[in-house]
Write a protein that holds these residues in place. Structure first.
Motif, PDB file in Angstrom:
ATOM      1  N   ARG A  47      34.909 -70.521  16.745  1.00 34.94           N
ATOM      2  CA  ARG A  47      35.872 -70.035  15.603  1.00 34.94           C
ATOM      3  C   ARG A  47      36.507 -71.801  14.913  1.00 34.94           C
ATOM      4  O   ARG A  47      37.627 -71.601  14.379  1.00 34.94           O
ATOM      5  CB  ARG A  47      37.644 -69.512  16.077  1.00 34.94           C
ATOM      6  CG  ARG A  47      36.898 -68.393  16.356  1.00 34.94           C
ATOM      7  CD  ARG A  47      38.087 -67.825  17.129  1.00 34.94           C
ATOM      8  NE  ARG A  47      38.263 -66.238  17.376  1.00 34.94           N
ATOM      9  CZ  ARG A  47      39.017 -65.334  18.173  1.00 34.94           C
ATOM     10  NH1 ARG A  47      40.525 -65.662  18.405  1.00 34.94           N
ATOM     11  NH2 ARG A  47      38.192 -64.264  19.110  1.00 34.94           N
ATOM     12  N   GLY A  48      35.332 -72.276  14.839  1.00 36.82           N
ATOM     13  CA  GLY A  48      35.266 -73.968  14.015  1.00 36.82           C
ATOM     14  C   GLY A  48      35.454 -73.532  12.624  1.00 36.82           C
ATOM     15  O   GLY A  48      35.350 -72.134  12.034  1.00 36.82           O
ATOM     16  N   ASP A  49      35.396 -74.230  11.415  1.00 38.25           N
ATOM     17  CA  ASP A  49      35.412 -73.931  10.237  1.00 38.25           C
ATOM     18  C   ASP A  49      34.217 -74.247   9.750  1.00 38.25           C
ATOM     19  O   ASP A  49      33.145 -74.973   9.672  1.00 38.25           O
ATOM     20  CB  ASP A  49      35.730 -75.119   9.996  1.00 38.25           C
ATOM     21  CG  ASP A  49      36.209 -75.307   7.681  1.00 38.25           C
ATOM     22  OD1 ASP A  49      35.597 -74.050   7.414  1.00 38.25           O
ATOM     23  OD2 ASP A  49      36.513 -75.926   7.273  1.00 38.25           O
ATOM     24  N   THR A  50      32.980 -73.476   9.985  1.00 36.35           N
ATOM     25  CA  THR A  50      31.425 -73.081   9.755  1.00 36.35           C
ATOM     26  C   THR A  50      31.772 -73.464   7.826  1.00 36.35           C
ATOM     27  O   THR A  50      30.120 -73.768   7.501  1.00 36.35           O
ATOM     28  CB  THR A  50      31.271 -71.412   8.963  1.00 36.35           C
ATOM     29  OG1 THR A  50      31.973 -70.601   8.227  1.00 36.35           O
ATOM     30  CG2 THR A  50      30.907 -71.308  10.339  1.00 36.35           C
ATOM     31  N   GLY A  51      32.800 -73.056   7.155  1.00 33.90           N
ATOM     32  CA  GLY A  51      32.427 -73.716   5.570  1.00 33.90           C
ATOM     33  C   GLY A  51      32.388 -75.613   5.838  1.00 33.90           C
ATOM     34  O   GLY A  51      31.416 -76.147   4.394  1.00 33.90           O
ATOM     35  N   ALA A  52      33.094 -75.956   6.363  1.00 36.54           N
ATOM     36  CA  ALA A  52      32.831 -77.273   6.200  1.00 36.54           C
ATOM     37  C   ALA A  52      31.248 -78.036   6.748  1.00 36.54           C
ATOM     38  O   ALA A  52      31.037 -78.660   6.157  1.00 36.54           O
ATOM     39  CB  ALA A  52      33.870 -78.443   7.261  1.00 36.54           C
ATOM     40  N   VAL A  53      30.825 -77.334   7.598  1.00 40.73           N
ATOM     41  CA  VAL A  53      29.787 -77.519   8.241  1.00 40.73           C
ATOM     42  C   VAL A  53      28.003 -77.257   6.899  1.00 40.73           C
ATOM     43  O   VAL A  53      27.503 -78.213   6.383  1.00 40.73           O
ATOM     44  CB  VAL A  53      29.299 -76.798   9.295  1.00 40.73           C
ATOM     45  CG1 VAL A  53      27.669 -76.612   9.324  1.00 40.73           C
ATOM     46  CG2 VAL A  53      30.064 -76.997  11.091  1.00 40.73           C
ATOM     47  N   LEU A  54      28.867 -75.704   6.113  1.00 40.75           N
ATOM     48  CA  LEU A  54      27.913 -75.785   4.924  1.00 40.75           C
ATOM     49  C   LEU A  54      27.761 -76.721   4.148  1.00 40.75           C
ATOM     50  O   LEU A  54      27.213 -77.256   3.394  1.00 40.75           O
ATOM     51  CB  LEU A  54      28.516 -74.378   4.241  1.00 40.75           C
ATOM     52  CG  LEU A  54      28.407 -73.278   5.417  1.00 40.75           C
ATOM     53  CD1 LEU A  54      28.656 -72.243   4.838  1.00 40.75           C
ATOM     54  CD2 LEU A  54      26.404 -72.880   5.909  1.00 40.75           C
ATOM     55  N   ARG A  55      29.173 -77.163   3.763  1.00 42.02           N
ATOM     56  CA  ARG A  55      29.430 -78.483   2.737  1.00 42.02           C
ATOM     57  C   ARG A  55      29.182 -79.918   3.086  1.00 42.02           C
ATOM     58  O   ARG A  55      27.954 -80.352   2.392  1.00 42.02           O
ATOM     59  CB  ARG A  55      30.802 -79.090   2.644  1.00 42.02           C
ATOM     60  CG  ARG A  55      31.273 -77.586   1.727  1.00 42.02           C
ATOM     61  CD  ARG A  55      33.039 -78.033   1.462  1.00 42.02           C
ATOM     62  NE  ARG A  55      33.915 -77.973   2.333  1.00 42.02           N
ATOM     63  CZ  ARG A  55      34.728 -77.412   2.912  1.00 42.02           C
ATOM     64  NH1 ARG A  55      34.271 -75.924   2.679  1.00 42.02           N
ATOM     65  NH2 ARG A  55      35.398 -77.056   3.778  1.00 42.02           N
ATOM     66  N   GLU A  56      29.041 -80.076   4.267  1.00 41.71           N
ATOM     67  CA  GLU A  56      28.195 -81.377   5.293  1.00 41.71           C
ATOM     68  C   GLU A  56      26.848 -81.166   4.741  1.00 41.71           C
ATOM     69  O   GLU A  56      25.805 -82.408   4.446  1.00 41.71           O
ATOM     70  CB  GLU A  56      28.892 -81.726   6.082  1.00 41.71           C
ATOM     71  CG  GLU A  56      28.353 -82.767   6.981  1.00 41.71           C
ATOM     72  CD  GLU A  56      28.264 -82.821   8.525  1.00 41.71           C
ATOM     73  OE1 GLU A  56      27.646 -83.257   8.624  1.00 41.71           O
ATOM     74  OE2 GLU A  56      28.752 -82.002   9.289  1.00 41.71           O
ATOM     75  N   TYR A  57      26.225 -80.037   5.314  1.00 42.63           N
ATOM     76  CA  TYR A  57      25.052 -80.176   4.911  1.00 42.63           C
ATOM     77  C   TYR A  57      24.454 -79.844   3.229  1.00 42.63           C
ATOM     78  O   TYR A  57      23.341 -79.344   3.401  1.00 42.63           O
ATOM     79  CB  TYR A  57      24.542 -79.650   6.203  1.00 42.63           C
ATOM     80  CG  TYR A  57      23.768 -80.008   7.117  1.00 42.63           C
ATOM     81  CD1 TYR A  57      22.747 -80.487   7.925  1.00 42.63           C
ATOM     82  CD2 TYR A  57      25.292 -79.937   8.355  1.00 42.63           C
ATOM     83  CE1 TYR A  57      23.268 -81.162   9.099  1.00 42.63           C
ATOM     84  CE2 TYR A  57      25.079 -80.595   9.174  1.00 42.63           C
ATOM     85  CZ  TYR A  57      24.165 -81.565  10.091  1.00 42.63           C
ATOM     86  OH  TYR A  57      23.845 -81.423  10.988  1.00 42.63           O
ATOM     87  N   LYS A  58      25.135 -79.611   2.776  1.00 49.45           N
ATOM     88  CA  LYS A  58      25.246 -79.483   1.141  1.00 49.45           C
ATOM     89  C   LYS A  58      23.935 -77.829   1.202  1.00 49.45           C
ATOM     90  O   LYS A  58      23.349 -77.823   0.344  1.00 49.45           O
ATOM     91  CB  LYS A  58      23.935 -80.283   0.446  1.00 49.45           C
ATOM     92  CG  LYS A  58      25.097 -82.217   0.281  1.00 49.45           C
ATOM     93  CD  LYS A  58      24.515 -83.055   0.737  1.00 49.45           C
ATOM     94  CE  LYS A  58      25.342 -83.742  -0.354  1.00 49.45           C
ATOM     95  NZ  LYS A  58      25.843 -84.335   0.930  1.00 49.45           N
ATOM     96  N   VAL A  59      24.559 -77.253   1.735  1.00 51.15           N
ATOM     97  CA  VAL A  59      23.494 -75.840   1.543  1.00 51.15           C
ATOM     98  C   VAL A  59      23.927 -75.048   0.547  1.00 51.15           C
ATOM     99  O   VAL A  59      25.205 -74.710  -0.045  1.00 51.15           O
ATOM    100  CB  VAL A  59      24.113 -75.124   2.860  1.00 51.15           C
ATOM    101  CG1 VAL A  59      23.588 -73.322   2.703  1.00 51.15           C
ATOM    102  CG2 VAL A  59      23.658 -75.674   3.937  1.00 51.15           C
ATOM    103  N   PRO A  60      22.853 -75.077  -0.395  1.00 46.30           N
ATOM    104  CA  PRO A  60      23.570 -74.175  -2.169  1.00 46.30           C
ATOM    105  C   PRO A  60      24.708 -72.245  -1.523  1.00 46.30           C
ATOM    106  O   PRO A  60      24.383 -72.155  -0.412  1.00 46.30           O
ATOM    107  CB  PRO A  60      22.569 -74.089  -2.971  1.00 46.30           C
ATOM    108  CG  PRO A  60      22.051 -74.561  -1.815  1.00 46.30           C
ATOM    109  CD  PRO A  60      22.208 -75.158  -1.007  1.00 46.30           C
TER     110      PRO A  60
END
Length: 340
Positions: free
Chosen positions: A266-279
């Motif tokens: 239940r972590g912050d998936t948004g932060a991971v997506l931003r870190e890897y610059k997923v459009p």
């Protein structure tokens, strides 16, 4: 005085030293350091240049003659001595010490040598050069020093590279600064100056490739094993650099593993997506892929990436391309099956 190659340019802003010893086995930095000394010499009126090739058995009286004779074409003269080996012999040591003791306002001595060992650098002639002028040793930069060198080179070319782009380029050109300089010159022709991401670096350097590296990961996460094999065979046929293939595979697996861990805890998936610059347009599909894959599978495939890295570096007998097939095929196979 001993300087790092990065300090030489600042030191040459003032009046040049009477003598410079440049040595090392990295040809690009050695050549650029010598060019910088020559340019500084010309700027300060050393208009004539005399070149001497020497080794331990050379006739070093030529140095005495060149330093003492009057210039025919200019008031000041650059005498350049190129050493063929590590030593200068007894006669060479005496000639160099005589030059340092005598000095001459109208002569600048530049010595270019290959790698010198600690014994040579501790000799009396090397100590005399150290006291009279400047000694610069060039080395193959590695790790963080290599990335700093690349950052400086890219910045001077007008680019602002991301850390990921630097890491990728460093892996691509490690041990070959001439190749690094050529890649950066190529970037200057293909791209406008500005921010430089890892994706932009790949797209520019390998713009003419029939298969794109990201075709490989796209096919794998789509579960298309047939296309995975076609793309890998195409990349190998085009002599794609194995470190780049490993980079895109490992990056995709790290991204999916980080998302899978965040989903499981239940972590912050948004932060991971931003870190890897997923459009934004791909975020839903990427999350869906992460949900289908087990963390155990992803971690096992990342372990195989470590095996591929050892194979690329010659530290195992495995064929890197065979390991790439196992990794990409394993990811495609896992992505094609519903998660149990």
């Amino acid at each position: 005085m001993r300087l790092d190659p990065t300090q030489l340019a600042a030191a040459l802003n003032g009046p040049p030293a009477p003598v410079y010893l440049l040595f090392g086995d990295e040809p690009l930095q050695l050549g650029e350091a010598a060019d910088a000394v020559r340019a500084a010499a010309r700027a300060h009126g050393f208009g004539e240049r005399t070149c001497l090739d020497a080794d331990a058995n050379a006739d070093w009286s030529a140095l005495d003659h060149a330093a003492a004779s009057l210039s025919l074409f200019a008031d000041r003269r650059l005498v350049e001595v190129r050493l063929a080996g590590e030593g200068v012999g007894n006669e060479g040591a005496k000639a160099l010490r005589r030059y340092c003791d005598r000095g001459a306002d109208d002569v600048l001595l530049l010595i270019i040598a290959p790698r010198l060992d600690w014994k040579t650098l501790s000799s009396k002639w090397a100590q005399a050069l150290d006291a009279a002028g400047v000694i610069v040793q060039v080395r193959q930069p590695q790790g963080r020093r290599l990335q700093d060198w690349l950052r400086g080179r890219l910045t001077r070319a007008g680019f602002q590279p991301s850390d990921e782009a630097l890491a990728l380029l460093a892996e691509r050109v490690e041990g070959n600064l001439l190749a690094a300089a050529q890649e950066i010159e190529k970037l200057g022709l293909l791209r406008e100056p500005g921010p430089l991401s890892a994706e932009a670096l790949l797209a520019s350097v390998y713009d003419s490739a029939r298969y794109d590296l990201f075709d490989l990961t796209n096919a794998a996460v789509a579960g298309d094993r047939a296309r995975v094999h076609r793309v890998l065979h195409g990349l190998q046929a085009e002599d794609m650099a194995p470190p780049l293939v490993l980079w895109v595979l490992a990056r995709e697996l790290r991204k999916l593993a980080a998302l899978g861990y965040a989903l499981a805890n239940r972590g912050d998936t948004g932060a991971v997506l931003r870190e890897y610059k997923v459009p934004d347009s791909r975020r839903s599909a990427t999350l869906a892929t992460a949900r289908r894959l087990s963390l155990t599978t992803l971690w096992e495939l990342l372990a195989r990436c470590a095996d591929a890295d050892l194979a690329i570096k010659g530290r195992s007998s495995a064929d890197p391309w065979a390991v790439f097939v196992e990794i990409a095929d394993g990811l495609a196979d896992a992505a094609s099956r519903p998660r149990s």
